[in-house]
Design an enzyme around this catalytic site. Structure first.
Site, mmCIF file in Angstrom:
data_model
loop_
_atom_site.group_PDB
_atom_site.id
_atom_site.type_symbol
_atom_site.label_atom_id
_atom_site.label_comp_id
_atom_site.label_asym_id
_atom_site.label_seq_id
_atom_site.Cartn_x
_atom_site.Cartn_y
_atom_site.Cartn_z
ATOM 1 N N PHE A 1 -45.994 -28.174 -72.443
ATOM 2 C CA PHE A 1 -45.633 -26.752 -72.581
ATOM 3 C C PHE A 1 -46.884 -25.934 -72.271
ATOM 4 N N VAL A 2 -46.692 -24.722 -71.746
ATOM 5 C CA VAL A 2 -47.823 -24.060 -71.098
ATOM 6 C C VAL A 2 -49.014 -23.786 -72.027
ATOM 7 N N THR A 3 -48.733 -23.377 -73.269
ATOM 8 C CA THR A 3 -49.863 -23.018 -74.162
ATOM 9 C C THR A 3 -50.738 -24.232 -74.438
ATOM 10 N N GLU B 1 -34.421 -18.675 -75.119
ATOM 11 C CA GLU B 1 -34.134 -19.006 -73.722
ATOM 12 C C GLU B 1 -32.682 -18.642 -73.375
ATOM 13 N N ILE C 1 -37.275 -35.180 -85.955
ATOM 14 C CA ILE C 1 -38.401 -35.081 -86.908
ATOM 15 C C ILE C 1 -39.739 -35.427 -86.243
ATOM 16 N N ALA D 1 -33.242 -31.848 -82.799
ATOM 17 C CA ALA D 1 -33.351 -32.760 -81.653
ATOM 18 C C ALA D 1 -32.836 -32.097 -80.378
ATOM 19 N N ASN E 1 -40.456 -18.429 -78.647
ATOM 20 C CA ASN E 1 -41.445 -19.521 -78.480
ATOM 21 C C ASN E 1 -42.397 -19.586 -79.666
ATOM 22 N N HIS E 2 -42.594 -20.811 -80.154
ATOM 23 C CA HIS E 2 -43.591 -20.992 -81.219
ATOM 24 C C HIS E 2 -44.397 -22.248 -80.926
ATOM 25 N N TYR F 1 -30.836 -26.230 -69.848
ATOM 26 C CA TYR F 1 -31.251 -26.210 -71.259
ATOM 27 C C TYR F 1 -30.612 -25.025 -71.978
ATOM 28 N N SER G 1 -32.101 -20.817 -79.257
ATOM 29 C CA SER G 1 -33.346 -20.486 -78.568
ATOM 30 C C SER G 1 -33.288 -19.132 -77.863
HETATM 31 P P1 NAP Z 1 -39.971 -31.039 -79.346
HETATM 32 O O1 NAP Z 1 -41.369 -31.080 -79.845
HETATM 33 O O2 NAP Z 1 -39.692 -31.296 -77.920
HETATM 34 O O3 NAP Z 1 -39.141 -32.081 -80.232
HETATM 35 C C1 NAP Z 1 -37.824 -32.463 -79.879
HETATM 36 C C2 NAP Z 1 -37.370 -33.577 -80.784
HETATM 37 O O4 NAP Z 1 -36.059 -33.997 -80.360
HETATM 38 C C3 NAP Z 1 -38.265 -34.832 -80.751
HETATM 39 O O5 NAP Z 1 -38.303 -35.398 -82.036
HETATM 40 C C4 NAP Z 1 -37.490 -35.748 -79.814
HETATM 41 O O6 NAP Z 1 -37.755 -37.113 -80.015
HETATM 42 C C5 NAP Z 1 -36.063 -35.420 -80.243
HETATM 43 N N1 NAP Z 1 -35.054 -35.848 -79.282
HETATM 44 C C6 NAP Z 1 -35.009 -35.615 -77.950
HETATM 45 N N2 NAP Z 1 -33.901 -36.171 -77.418
HETATM 46 C C7 NAP Z 1 -33.243 -36.763 -78.436
HETATM 47 C C8 NAP Z 1 -32.042 -37.527 -78.541
HETATM 48 N N3 NAP Z 1 -31.289 -37.821 -77.460
HETATM 49 N N4 NAP Z 1 -31.662 -37.988 -79.746
HETATM 50 C C9 NAP Z 1 -32.421 -37.747 -80.843
HETATM 51 N N5 NAP Z 1 -33.571 -37.056 -80.813
HETATM 52 C C10 NAP Z 1 -33.968 -36.556 -79.620
HETATM 53 O O7 NAP Z 1 -39.297 -29.636 -79.702
HETATM 54 P P2 NAP Z 1 -39.758 -28.541 -80.782
HETATM 55 O O8 NAP Z 1 -40.675 -27.589 -80.131
HETATM 56 O O9 NAP Z 1 -40.118 -29.210 -82.033
HETATM 57 O O10 NAP Z 1 -38.381 -27.745 -80.975
HETATM 58 C C11 NAP Z 1 -37.430 -28.143 -81.962
HETATM 59 C C12 NAP Z 1 -36.055 -27.618 -81.569
HETATM 60 O O11 NAP Z 1 -36.096 -26.196 -81.493
HETATM 61 C C13 NAP Z 1 -35.548 -28.086 -80.213
HETATM 62 O O12 NAP Z 1 -34.150 -28.225 -80.303
HETATM 63 C C14 NAP Z 1 -35.899 -26.941 -79.273
HETATM 64 O O13 NAP Z 1 -35.017 -26.934 -78.186
HETATM 65 C C15 NAP Z 1 -35.691 -25.762 -80.199
HETATM 66 N N6 NAP Z 1 -36.512 -24.581 -79.925
HETATM 67 C C16 NAP Z 1 -37.851 -24.694 -79.796
HETATM 68 C C17 NAP Z 1 -38.618 -23.561 -79.603
HETATM 69 C C18 NAP Z 1 -40.115 -23.637 -79.463
HETATM 70 O O14 NAP Z 1 -40.709 -22.657 -78.985
HETATM 71 N N7 NAP Z 1 -40.750 -24.721 -79.887
HETATM 72 C C19 NAP Z 1 -37.995 -22.295 -79.546
HETATM 73 C C20 NAP Z 1 -36.617 -22.229 -79.696
HETATM 74 C C21 NAP Z 1 -35.876 -23.368 -79.902
HETATM 75 P P3 NAP Z 1 -39.014 -37.841 -79.271
HETATM 76 O O15 NAP Z 1 -40.218 -37.513 -80.101
HETATM 77 O O16 NAP Z 1 -38.619 -39.256 -79.311
HETATM 78 O O17 NAP Z 1 -39.095 -37.262 -77.893
HETATM 79 N N1 GDD Z 2 -44.439 -25.790 -69.032
HETATM 80 C C1 GDD Z 2 -45.136 -25.052 -68.153
HETATM 81 N N2 GDD Z 2 -46.099 -25.659 -67.400
HETATM 82 N N3 GDD Z 2 -44.857 -23.742 -68.056
HETATM 83 C C2 GDD Z 2 -45.590 -23.010 -67.185
HETATM 84 C C3 GDD Z 2 -46.598 -23.565 -66.404
HETATM 85 C C4 GDD Z 2 -46.867 -24.964 -66.501
HETATM 86 O O1 GDD Z 2 -47.713 -25.525 -65.836
HETATM 87 N N4 GDD Z 2 -47.164 -22.567 -65.670
HETATM 88 C C5 GDD Z 2 -46.526 -21.438 -65.970
HETATM 89 N N5 GDD Z 2 -45.562 -21.695 -66.890
HETATM 90 C C6 GDD Z 2 -44.609 -20.703 -67.433
HETATM 91 C C7 GDD Z 2 -43.149 -21.130 -67.353
HETATM 92 O O2 GDD Z 2 -42.638 -20.919 -66.029
HETATM 93 C C8 GDD Z 2 -42.530 -20.234 -68.407
HETATM 94 O O3 GDD Z 2 -42.215 -18.991 -67.862
HETATM 95 C C9 GDD Z 2 -43.654 -20.050 -69.431
HETATM 96 O O4 GDD Z 2 -44.855 -20.523 -68.806
HETATM 97 C C10 GDD Z 2 -43.439 -20.813 -70.724
HETATM 98 O O5 GDD Z 2 -43.121 -22.144 -70.394
HETATM 99 P P1 GDD Z 2 -43.022 -23.302 -71.515
HETATM 100 O O6 GDD Z 2 -44.256 -23.332 -72.308
HETATM 101 O O7 GDD Z 2 -42.573 -24.549 -70.841
HETATM 102 O O8 GDD Z 2 -41.899 -22.743 -72.512
HETATM 103 P P2 GDD Z 2 -40.453 -22.137 -72.224
HETATM 104 O O9 GDD Z 2 -40.521 -20.675 -72.551
HETATM 105 O O10 GDD Z 2 -39.940 -22.515 -70.899
HETATM 106 O O11 GDD Z 2 -39.555 -22.907 -73.305
HETATM 107 C C11 GDD Z 2 -40.013 -23.056 -74.645
HETATM 108 O O12 GDD Z 2 -39.572 -21.965 -75.418
HETATM 109 C C12 GDD Z 2 -38.154 -21.849 -75.560
HETATM 110 C C13 GDD Z 2 -37.878 -20.604 -76.417
HETATM 111 O O13 GDD Z 2 -37.867 -19.468 -75.603
HETATM 112 C C14 GDD Z 2 -39.464 -24.384 -75.151
HETATM 113 O O14 GDD Z 2 -40.046 -24.661 -76.402
HETATM 114 C C15 GDD Z 2 -37.970 -24.330 -75.330
HETATM 115 O O15 GDD Z 2 -37.525 -25.522 -75.974
HETATM 116 C C16 GDD Z 2 -37.633 -23.118 -76.210
HETATM 117 O O16 GDD Z 2 -36.242 -23.033 -76.428
#
Ligand code: NAP
Ligand code: GDD
Length: 347
Positions: free
Chosen positions: A195-197, A134, A12, A88, A185-186, A156, A132
């Site tokens: 994260f890159v954005t 991914e 959360i 989580a 990705n969102h 991952y 995901s």
């Molecule tokens: P996030 O901001 O990194 O949040 C992850 C959450 O998981 C945080 O609350 C973190 O707690 C908690 N957590 C990490 N390790 C844990 C553990 N061992 N036990 C309990 N809680 C733990 O991720 P998000 O972007 O909100 O994404 C939510 C979920 O969707 C994740 O599972 C992610 O892999 C998945 N997902 C995300 C995206 C995306 O683009 N955002 C896309 C596809 C799937 P702390 O705050 O203490 O670190």
């Molecule tokens: N983080 C990061 N940092 N990424 C970078 C950078 C940098 O400095 N420079 C370039 N990138 C590129 C990464 O190599 C990747 O190809 C892309 O930017 C996006 O990286 P992230 O923003 O870290 O996201 P992600 O796509 O690897 O993973 C996120 O999206 C997944 C869904 O497809 C995460 O939110 C995952 O938890 C999620 O499942």
């Protein structure tokens, strides 16, 4: 006895945890969330929700960790939620190469512990697993749907595939409501800063206010289907209200490179990104997902889900937010309350 629906959200305190708990609270749910103990309080994102909803018992936090299966099963027994959203995860792909065992333990056994708690519960509890894009691996420049092959490129991704399959297996074997949201990705102003954005928009805000002069990134050619997190949690909710548990892709149907993100972000403030950005091996991954583009027709047709924010709109929301944030940092810096860190973040 209250008629409110009860939800338990793991993760959360993360980006999606904030948007999902806000949505469910606005829909009159009682929301329980798990929080990890850390040396600093880690509830920043949800603090506004805590102050609005905790005094009347609508938002309740519990210390827990996905690696502590007994705490999870006792929480499920205690709360008896109608719905559990498992958000989580150690969700940073690059970090998963550095901490593969932790990432895998949380992503696999952590998720499975909740499924087991549900299996042995007397109540029919609906379960959402955060799968995901991914998991697809992005090998080819094709649109990816629920039927596309899963080709993991990182610890991952492999851990997410395990939990995804286990949710399907528990669904089919025990007739449980286990739904998988395969989300592309969102992003948002609540996105983690490594994260890159968010790394880009945070740095840009600081560049605009003169408190950062450069930004170091990795692979600028990677392409992602980026949407707005607020839209994606709506999709999670809709999946859980559907009659049957299934797998659902949520995506915008557009893909853009990191370079394009940089270009649009810097242009909003009339700057040329090439004058500020350099690259370093440090941010390249041992194995890269080059290209992700999602086909969310199923969710659009069946759940009536559609994203409300387009790519340019998303970049604008994030840039505007981070320019305002940097203004606060600039003021504190001016008053010598914080010292300058010329490049942020360091990780
Ligand atoms: P996030 O901001 O990194 O949040 C992850 C959450 O998981 C945080 O609350 C973190 O707690 C908690 N957590 C990490 N390790 C844990 C553990 N061992 N036990 C309990 N809680 C733990 O991720 P998000 O972007 O909100 O994404 C939510 C979920 O969707 C994740 O599972 C992610 O892999 C998945 N997902 C995300 C995206 C995306 O683009 N955002 C896309 C596809 C799937 P702390 O705050 O203490 O670190
Ligand atoms: N983080 C990061 N940092 N990424 C970078 C950078 C940098 O400095 N420079 C370039 N990138 C590129 C990464 O190599 C990747 O190809 C892309 O930017 C996006 O990286 P992230 O923003 O870290 O996201 P992600 O796509 O690897 O993973 C996120 O999206 C997944 C869904 O497809 C995460 O939110 C995952 O938890 C999620 O499942």
């Amino acid at each position: 006895m209250s008629n409110n629906k009860v939800a338990l959200i793991t993760g959360i305190t993360g980006q999606d945890g904030y948007y999902l708990s806000k949505l469910l609270l606005e829909k009159d749910y009682v929301v329980h969330g798990t929080v990890r103990r850390s040396s600093n309080i880690n509830t920043d994102r949800i603090d506004p929700l805590i102050s609005e909803y905790s005094s009347d018992g609508r938002l309740i936090l519990h210390y827990s960790d996905l690696l502590d299966s007994s705490s999870l099963s006792s929480l499920v027994n205690l709360i008896q939620p109608d719905e559990i959203y498992n958000l989580a995860a150690q969700s940073h792909v690059n970090v998963s190469f550095k901490n593969p065992i932790f990432t895998t333990q949380v992503g696999t056994l952590g998720a499975l512990s909740i499924m087991e708690a549900i299996r042995y519960s007397d109540k029919k509890i609906k379960f959402y697993q955060a799968s995901s894009s991914e998991m697809f691996g992005g090998e080819e420049k094709t649109m990816l749907s629920e039927e596309s092959p899963l080709i993991p490129k990182s610890p991952y991704a492999a851990s997410k595939i395990f939990a995804h399959h286990m949710a399907q297996i528990y669904r089919d074997s025990y007739d449980l409501f286990m739904t998988n949201g395969i989300l592309f990705n969102h992003e948002s102003p609540k996105r983690g800063e490594t994260f890159v954005t968010r790394k880009i928009t945070k740095a840009l805000g600081r560049i605009v206010h003169g408190i950062q002069s450069k930004l170091t990134l990795g692979n600028l050619e990677a392409s992602r289907d980026w949407g707005f997190a607020g839209d994606y949690v709506e999709g999670m909710y809709l999946m859980m209200q559907y009659d049957v548990p299934e797998d659902w892709v949520l995506a915008t149907g557009e893909t853009h490179t990191v370079k394009e993100f940089l270009d649009i972000a810097f242009k909003t403030v009339n700057l040329n990104w090439e004058e500020y950005v350099k690259t370093s091996e440090k941010y390249f991954r041992p194995n890269e997902v080059d290209y992700l583009l999602g086909d969310s027709s199923k969710a659009r047709e069946v759940l009536n889900w559609k994203p409300s924010v387009d790519f340019k709109g998303l970049v604008k929301i994030m840039v505007e937010h981070d320019i305002n944030e940097a203004k606060k940092d600039f003021t504190l810096l001016k008053d010598n309350l914080i010292s300058p860190t010329w490049e942020y973040p360091k990780l």
